[in-house]
Design a protein around this motif. Structure first.
Motif, PDB file in Angstrom:
ATOM      1  N   TYR A   8       4.625  27.696  11.981  1.00 29.21           N
ATOM      2  CA  TYR A   8       4.609  27.611  13.178  1.00 29.21           C
ATOM      3  C   TYR A   8       4.025  28.907  13.692  1.00 29.21           C
ATOM      4  O   TYR A   8       4.020  29.915  13.211  1.00 29.21           O
ATOM      5  N   TYR A   9       3.010  29.003  14.843  1.00 28.16           N
ATOM      6  CA  TYR A   9       2.372  30.167  15.272  1.00 28.16           C
ATOM      7  C   TYR A   9       1.818  29.945  16.647  1.00 28.16           C
ATOM      8  O   TYR A   9       1.814  28.805  17.152  1.00 28.16           O
ATOM      9  N   GLU A  10       1.470  31.031  17.143  1.00 28.03           N
ATOM     10  CA  GLU A  10       0.859  30.959  18.477  1.00 28.03           C
ATOM     11  C   GLU A  10      -0.482  30.495  18.166  1.00 28.03           C
ATOM     12  O   GLU A  10      -1.392  31.206  17.354  1.00 28.03           O
ATOM     13  N   LYS A  11      -1.029  29.371  19.078  1.00 29.82           N
ATOM     14  CA  LYS A  11      -2.202  29.098  18.862  1.00 29.82           C
ATOM     15  C   LYS A  11      -3.358  29.780  19.178  1.00 29.82           C
ATOM     16  O   LYS A  11      -4.426  30.068  18.289  1.00 29.82           O
ATOM     17  N   SER A  12      -3.359  30.790  20.013  1.00 32.37           N
ATOM     18  CA  SER A  12      -4.541  31.722  20.341  1.00 32.37           C
ATOM     19  C   SER A  12      -4.559  32.748  19.041  1.00 32.37           C
ATOM     20  O   SER A  12      -5.961  33.490  18.850  1.00 32.37           O
ATOM     21  N   ARG A  13      -3.679  32.958  18.120  1.00 36.23           N
ATOM     22  CA  ARG A  13      -3.566  33.904  17.287  1.00 36.23           C
ATOM     23  C   ARG A  13      -4.051  33.405  15.840  1.00 36.23           C
ATOM     24  O   ARG A  13      -4.527  33.856  14.862  1.00 36.23           O
ATOM     25  N   GLY A  14      -3.775  32.011  15.751  1.00 41.14           N
ATOM     26  CA  GLY A  14      -4.047  31.285  14.340  1.00 41.14           C
ATOM     27  C   GLY A  14      -3.077  31.385  13.524  1.00 41.14           C
ATOM     28  O   GLY A  14      -2.101  32.484  13.639  1.00 41.14           O
ATOM     29  N   PRO A  15      -3.220  30.578  12.387  1.00 44.68           N
ATOM     30  CA  PRO A  15      -1.897  30.363  11.510  1.00 44.68           C
ATOM     31  C   PRO A  15      -2.152  31.660  10.500  1.00 44.68           C
ATOM     32  O   PRO A  15      -3.389  32.418  10.301  1.00 44.68           O
ATOM     33  N   PHE A  16      -0.973  31.841   9.701  1.00 42.04           N
ATOM     34  CA  PHE A  16      -0.832  32.943   8.818  1.00 42.04           C
ATOM     35  C   PHE A  16      -1.408  34.250   9.141  1.00 42.04           C
ATOM     36  O   PHE A  16      -1.976  34.992   8.425  1.00 42.04           O
ATOM     37  N   ALA A  17      -1.365  34.584  10.656  1.00 39.60           N
ATOM     38  CA  ALA A  17      -1.532  36.165  10.902  1.00 39.60           C
ATOM     39  C   ALA A  17      -0.133  36.842  10.621  1.00 39.60           C
ATOM     40  O   ALA A  17       0.826  36.654  11.091  1.00 39.60           O
ATOM     41  N   ASN A  18      -0.388  38.011   9.552  1.00 39.07           N
ATOM     42  CA  ASN A  18       0.610  38.513   8.803  1.00 39.07           C
ATOM     43  C   ASN A  18       0.956  39.909   9.037  1.00 39.07           C
ATOM     44  O   ASN A  18      -0.136  40.554   8.614  1.00 39.07           O
ATOM     45  N   LEU A  19       1.756  40.563   9.644  1.00 40.88           N
ATOM     46  CA  LEU A  19       1.696  41.887   9.883  1.00 40.88           C
ATOM     47  C   LEU A  19       2.121  42.582   8.473  1.00 40.88           C
ATOM     48  O   LEU A  19       1.682  43.676   8.526  1.00 40.88           O
ATOM     49  N   SER A  20       2.483  41.894   7.699  1.00 43.32           N
ATOM     50  CA  SER A  20       2.784  42.684   6.474  1.00 43.32           C
ATOM     51  C   SER A  20       1.465  42.977   5.719  1.00 43.32           C
ATOM     52  O   SER A  20       1.543  43.702   4.781  1.00 43.32           O
ATOM     53  N   ASP A  21       0.465  42.366   6.158  1.00 41.47           N
ATOM     54  CA  ASP A  21      -1.070  42.605   5.531  1.00 41.47           C
ATOM     55  C   ASP A  21      -1.622  43.915   6.170  1.00 41.47           C
ATOM     56  O   ASP A  21      -2.497  44.263   5.698  1.00 41.47           O
ATOM     57  N   LEU A  22      -1.052  44.482   7.235  1.00 37.76           N
ATOM     58  CA  LEU A  22      -1.610  45.563   7.978  1.00 37.76           C
ATOM     59  C   LEU A  22      -0.775  46.829   7.561  1.00 37.76           C
ATOM     60  O   LEU A  22       0.163  46.774   6.758  1.00 37.76           O
ATOM     61  N   SER A  23      -1.548  47.929   7.868  1.00 43.61           N
ATOM     62  CA  SER A  23      -0.799  49.003   7.254  1.00 43.61           C
ATOM     63  C   SER A  23       0.309  49.196   8.410  1.00 43.61           C
ATOM     64  O   SER A  23       0.271  48.545   9.527  1.00 43.61           O
ATOM     65  N   GLU A  24       1.123  50.184   8.246  1.00 41.49           N
ATOM     66  CA  GLU A  24       2.383  50.373   9.004  1.00 41.49           C
ATOM     67  C   GLU A  24       1.925  50.745  10.690  1.00 41.49           C
ATOM     68  O   GLU A  24       2.260  50.250  11.487  1.00 41.49           O
ATOM     69  N   ALA A  25       0.820  51.548  10.512  1.00 44.70           N
ATOM     70  CA  ALA A  25       0.311  51.758  12.125  1.00 44.70           C
ATOM     71  C   ALA A  25      -0.151  50.606  12.708  1.00 44.70           C
ATOM     72  O   ALA A  25      -0.173  50.297  13.917  1.00 44.70           O
ATOM     73  N   TYR A  32      12.405  46.521  13.434  1.00 47.68           N
ATOM     74  CA  TYR A  32      12.032  45.105  12.634  1.00 47.68           C
ATOM     75  C   TYR A  32      11.060  45.518  11.547  1.00 47.68           C
ATOM     76  O   TYR A  32      11.265  44.856  10.300  1.00 47.68           O
ATOM     77  N   LEU A  33      10.006  46.296  11.829  1.00 47.11           N
ATOM     78  CA  LEU A  33       9.031  46.283  10.865  1.00 47.11           C
ATOM     79  C   LEU A  33       9.539  46.784   9.233  1.00 47.11           C
ATOM     80  O   LEU A  33       9.228  46.352   8.130  1.00 47.11           O
ATOM     81  N   VAL A  34      10.253  47.958   9.556  1.00 48.77           N
ATOM     82  CA  VAL A  34      10.761  48.787   8.414  1.00 48.77           C
ATOM     83  C   VAL A  34      11.864  47.806   7.659  1.00 48.77           C
ATOM     84  O   VAL A  34      11.401  47.483   6.486  1.00 48.77           O
ATOM     85  N   ARG A  35      12.541  47.057   8.391  1.00 50.17           N
ATOM     86  CA  ARG A  35      13.457  45.977   7.763  1.00 50.17           C
ATOM     87  C   ARG A  35      12.817  44.979   7.062  1.00 50.17           C
ATOM     88  O   ARG A  35      13.239  44.482   6.035  1.00 50.17           O
ATOM     89  N   ARG A  36      11.828  44.495   7.670  1.00 47.58           N
ATOM     90  CA  ARG A  36      11.024  43.549   7.164  1.00 47.58           C
ATOM     91  C   ARG A  36      10.414  43.774   5.801  1.00 47.58           C
ATOM     92  O   ARG A  36      10.440  43.076   4.899  1.00 47.58           O
ATOM     93  N   ARG A  37       9.748  45.092   5.779  1.00 51.30           N
ATOM     94  CA  ARG A  37       9.342  45.343   4.695  1.00 51.30           C
ATOM     95  C   ARG A  37      10.264  45.340   3.455  1.00 51.30           C
ATOM     96  O   ARG A  37       9.924  45.432   2.384  1.00 51.30           O
ATOM     97  N   GLU A  38      11.573  46.363   3.995  1.00 54.45           N
ATOM     98  CA  GLU A  38      12.573  46.099   2.761  1.00 54.45           C
ATOM     99  C   GLU A  38      13.007  44.710   2.408  1.00 54.45           C
ATOM    100  O   GLU A  38      13.129  44.654   1.360  1.00 54.45           O
ATOM    101  N   LEU A  39      13.245  43.775   3.399  1.00 56.05           N
ATOM    102  CA  LEU A  39      13.529  42.308   2.761  1.00 56.05           C
ATOM    103  C   LEU A  39      12.267  41.679   2.108  1.00 56.05           C
ATOM    104  O   LEU A  39      12.810  40.939   1.225  1.00 56.05           O
ATOM    105  N   GLU A  40      11.139  42.078   2.274  1.00 49.36           N
ATOM    106  CA  GLU A  40      10.210  41.361   1.613  1.00 49.36           C
ATOM    107  C   GLU A  40      10.139  41.963   0.047  1.00 49.36           C
ATOM    108  O   GLU A  40       9.949  41.233  -0.804  1.00 49.36           O
ATOM    109  N   GLY A  41      10.363  43.258  -0.114  1.00 47.30           N
ATOM    110  CA  GLY A  41      10.438  43.883  -1.317  1.00 47.30           C
ATOM    111  C   GLY A  41      11.618  43.117  -2.015  1.00 47.30           C
ATOM    112  O   GLY A  41      11.356  43.039  -3.307  1.00 47.30           O
TER     113      GLY A  41
END
Length: 184
Positions: free
Chosen positions: A11-28, A52-61
């Motif tokens: 599921y995603y926001e239609k204007s952003r498109g699918p599989f736009a992933n914050l984890s593929d970006l640098s922290e900044a 959120y982003l710090v915890r997300r990266r921890e959980l993904e690892g």
């Protein structure tokens, strides 16, 4: 006969498109995107807290590490996210919701890990209800056994009154099959 686990949904926001992933970006970059989403205050992600982003990266690892221990073969460093079966509740997360569904047969099963519920509550130190699926990552065969035992959370816990699990999250560790999507 179709099994509940025959199709994965994203599921995603239609204007952003699918599989736009914050984890593929640098922290900044991820911080910048999330801050922009917060300012727009139109979708569920705008309510994510500052950690959120710090915890997300921890959980993904952690999910990746546990998946490797079970013989998983992740290609990506961080996963994309899907769910097992349709989940109407996720549509409410977005201003203009859209989803893609992909047959599980399109994936190499050793590139998919599963949590019975979202990673955040599944691994939260605040959720101590003793359920067997807390703090666990599953292979496809293992999640099929849990589905047989408990069913899909989106069916027995539509409104969240029975706990934090509202769907079975799929961590997709390979980009390959994501190009073969059926948009709805």
């Amino acid at each position: 006969m179709c099994s509940p686990a025959d199709y994965l949904y994203h599921y995603y926001e239609k204007s952003r498109g699918p599989f736009a992933n914050l984890s593929d970006l640098s922290e900044a970059q991820a911080d910048e995107v999330l801050e922009s989403i917060r300012k727009q205050n139109e979708v569920m992600a705008s309510r994510r807290d500052q950690g959120y982003l710090v915890r997300r990266r921890e959980l993904e690892g952690l999910a990746r590490e546990l998946f490797l221990l079970k013989g998983g073969k992740p290609v990506r460093k961080a996963p994309h996210y899907m769910v097992v079966g349709p989940c109407d509740w996720l549509s409410d997360w977005y201003k203009e919701s859209a989803f893609v569904q992909i047959p599980i047969s399109q994936f190499k099963l050793d590139t998919l890990s599963f949590s019975y519920g979202d990673l955040f509550p599944t691994f939260s130190p605040r959720v101590n209800d003793g359920k067997e699926y807390r703090r666990q990552i599953y292979t496809y065969q293992e999640i099929l056994e849990l589905i047989q035992k408990y069913g899909l959370p989106q069916e027995w816990n539509r409104d969240g009154s029975y706990g934090p699990e509202r769907y079975i999250e799929v961590q997709v560790w390979d980009d390959g099959p994501l190009g073969r999507t059926v948009e709805a």
